[in-house]
Design a protein around this motif. Structure first.
Motif, PDB file in Angstrom:
ATOM      1  N   GLY A  85      78.494 -13.013  81.476  1.00 31.83           N
ATOM      2  CA  GLY A  85      79.823 -13.436  81.048  1.00 31.83           C
ATOM      3  C   GLY A  85      79.807 -14.797  80.392  1.00 31.83           C
ATOM      4  N   ASN A  86      80.962 -15.153  79.824  1.00 30.59           N
ATOM      5  CA  ASN A  86      81.149 -16.447  79.188  1.00 30.59           C
ATOM      6  C   ASN A  86      81.353 -17.487  80.286  1.00 30.59           C
ATOM      7  N   ARG A 228      78.244 -21.915  77.852  1.00 32.39           N
ATOM      8  CA  ARG A 228      78.992 -20.973  78.674  1.00 32.39           C
ATOM      9  C   ARG A 228      78.199 -19.693  78.931  1.00 32.39           C
ATOM     10  N   ILE A 229      77.371 -19.719  79.947  1.00 36.47           N
ATOM     11  CA  ILE A 229      76.595 -18.535  80.297  1.00 36.47           C
ATOM     12  C   ILE A 229      76.531 -18.380  81.822  1.00 36.47           C
ATOM     13  N   TRP A 249      81.415  -9.031  73.279  1.00 39.91           N
ATOM     14  CA  TRP A 249      80.840 -10.191  72.575  1.00 39.91           C
ATOM     15  C   TRP A 249      81.246 -11.545  73.152  1.00 39.91           C
ATOM     16  N   THR A 250      81.455 -11.621  74.450  1.00 38.48           N
ATOM     17  CA  THR A 250      81.873 -12.911  75.015  1.00 38.48           C
ATOM     18  C   THR A 250      80.694 -13.861  75.248  1.00 38.48           C
ATOM     19  N   ALA A 255      73.492 -18.523  73.530  1.00 38.80           N
ATOM     20  CA  ALA A 255      73.581 -18.607  74.987  1.00 38.80           C
ATOM     21  C   ALA A 255      72.635 -17.603  75.646  1.00 38.80           C
ATOM     22  N   GLN A 256      72.584 -16.385  75.109  1.00 35.05           N
ATOM     23  CA  GLN A 256      71.709 -15.369  75.673  1.00 35.05           C
ATOM     24  C   GLN A 256      70.242 -15.783  75.600  1.00 35.05           C
TER      25      GLN A 256
END
Length: 360
Positions: A85-86, A228-229, A249-250, A255-256
């Motif tokens: 999630g974000n 934000r991960i 796509w959040t 981030a990934q």
């Protein structure tokens, strides 16, 4: 709830509003209000960010496949039980919307977003409070919490707890999780800071308990705050319900990738433990010398109590030092401040300022 207060006033880390109020640049702020690894982003992550900028032309993988596979191997859990999630905050809001509990148990004091997520759900639910006692250093009483869960169909536990820094050992958490299963009460364990004490995580227990949900964040330990991960681990019987409410796509591409690289950086992890051990000892020794009341902490922040907390906060602000005023935490009063453990230089500066203000 907070009435007319802006959301940005509910948490630490808002250096933008802080700097604006003091008419100074954001880079001039020394932020003790957000409990982030003082090492900052690892060199390996920085390199990965630069290399992956070219891929921003593409949509991110909506399933965060590579990151989930990496998490699966790292924790020895089913890849299909993981949802990214974000930040873990996105998942905190998804859970009550998807599972629709009627009565939710939340400790006081703890992270405010649990209650806000419940209050802003699109239906009415009852929030019950489990009040932590100052005289017990805000410790969770395992049996008392289990008793309080009766009649509830969801409970939140932040472990280690924010803002107190108190840790429930794995055995105690497993006892609560077992009781939650018998009571058919979803237990949402927020392990945002558990990377500082990983042996007490219960992330591996989710597969055998359909009522246990574990949330994790890469914000605190890995200093990926701005990206934000976060992720959650859910039983197979639950995760489909959560996914059905999730927006696509959040979790962005950078981030990934950063999450994968950060978790692979063993040198960074070891250095973090070393720095924390050293700096926490210095801070605790200084608290003792200054006779400052503090709650023993398992993580990278301390909840301290000062009779003149308001004056201290104001004085520190004038010098560009941002600490977390905890007066808006349910269960705390104006005497409490939360301070992060930062670099040796910054910690020394804060302690020097506190020494000039504290009245024994």
């Amino acid at each position: 709830m907070t009435g007319g207060k802006r959301l940005t006033e509910l948490h630490g880390g808002n250096i933008y509003r802080f700097a604006e109020g003091l008419d100074m640049g954001e880079k001039e702020v020394v932020d003790f209000s957000a409990s982030i690894n003082p090492l900052g982003i690892s060199k390996k992550v920085k390199s990965a960010l630069i290399k992956n900028i070219r891929y921003l032309i593409n949509y991110p993988d909506p399933d965060a496949t590579e990151l989930r596979q990496h998490l699966s191997k790292h924790y020895h859990i089913n890849v299909d039980s993981i949802l990214c999630g974000n930040g873990s905050t996105e998942l905190i809001y998804l859970i009550p919307r998807a599972l629709k509990p009627e009565k939710v148990l939340i400790p006081q004091p703890t992270f405010s977003e649990y209650e806000r997520a419940c209050r802003t759900a699109s239906y009415k639910l009852q929030v019950a409070s489990y009040k932590l006692k100052q005289e017990n250093n805000f410790e969770i009483d395992t049996d008392a919490f289990i008793k309080a869960m009766k009649g509830c169909d969801m409970a939140f536990l932040c472990n280690p707890n924010n803002p107190t820094g108190r840790l429930l050992k794995r055995a105690a958490m497993l006892k609560i999780a077992g009781a939650a299963k018998k009571l058919r009460c979803y237990l949402v364990v927020d392990e945002a800071f558990i990377d500082f004490c990983p042996k007490d995580s219960v992330v591996n227990e989710v597969c055998d308990n359909p009522y246990l949900i574990v949330l994790r964040s890469m914000t605190k330990f890995y200093a990926l705050t701005g990206l934000r991960i976060g992720y959650g681990v859910f039983h197979q019987s639950v995760i489909k319900k959560i996914i059905s409410y999730k927006e696509p796509w959040t979790v962005n591409t950078i981030a990934q990738r950063a999450g994968v690289v950060a978790m692979s950086d063993i040198e960074y992890r070891d250095k973090t433990f070393s720095v924390m051990k050293q700096e926490k000892k210095i801070m605790e020794d200084s608290f003792g010398k200054l006779k400052i009341d503090y709650i023993p902490s398992a993580v990278n922040y301390y909840l301290i109590r000062l009779n003149n907390a308001g004056e201290v906060i104001h004085s520190l602000s004038d010098k560009g030092i941002f600490v977390r005023d905890c007066s808006n935490f349910a269960g705390l009063n104006r005497a409490y401040i939360r301070i992060a453990v930062k670099s040796s230089r910054h910690n020394a500066r804060l302690l020097k300022e506190l020494s000039s203000w504290h009245k024994a």
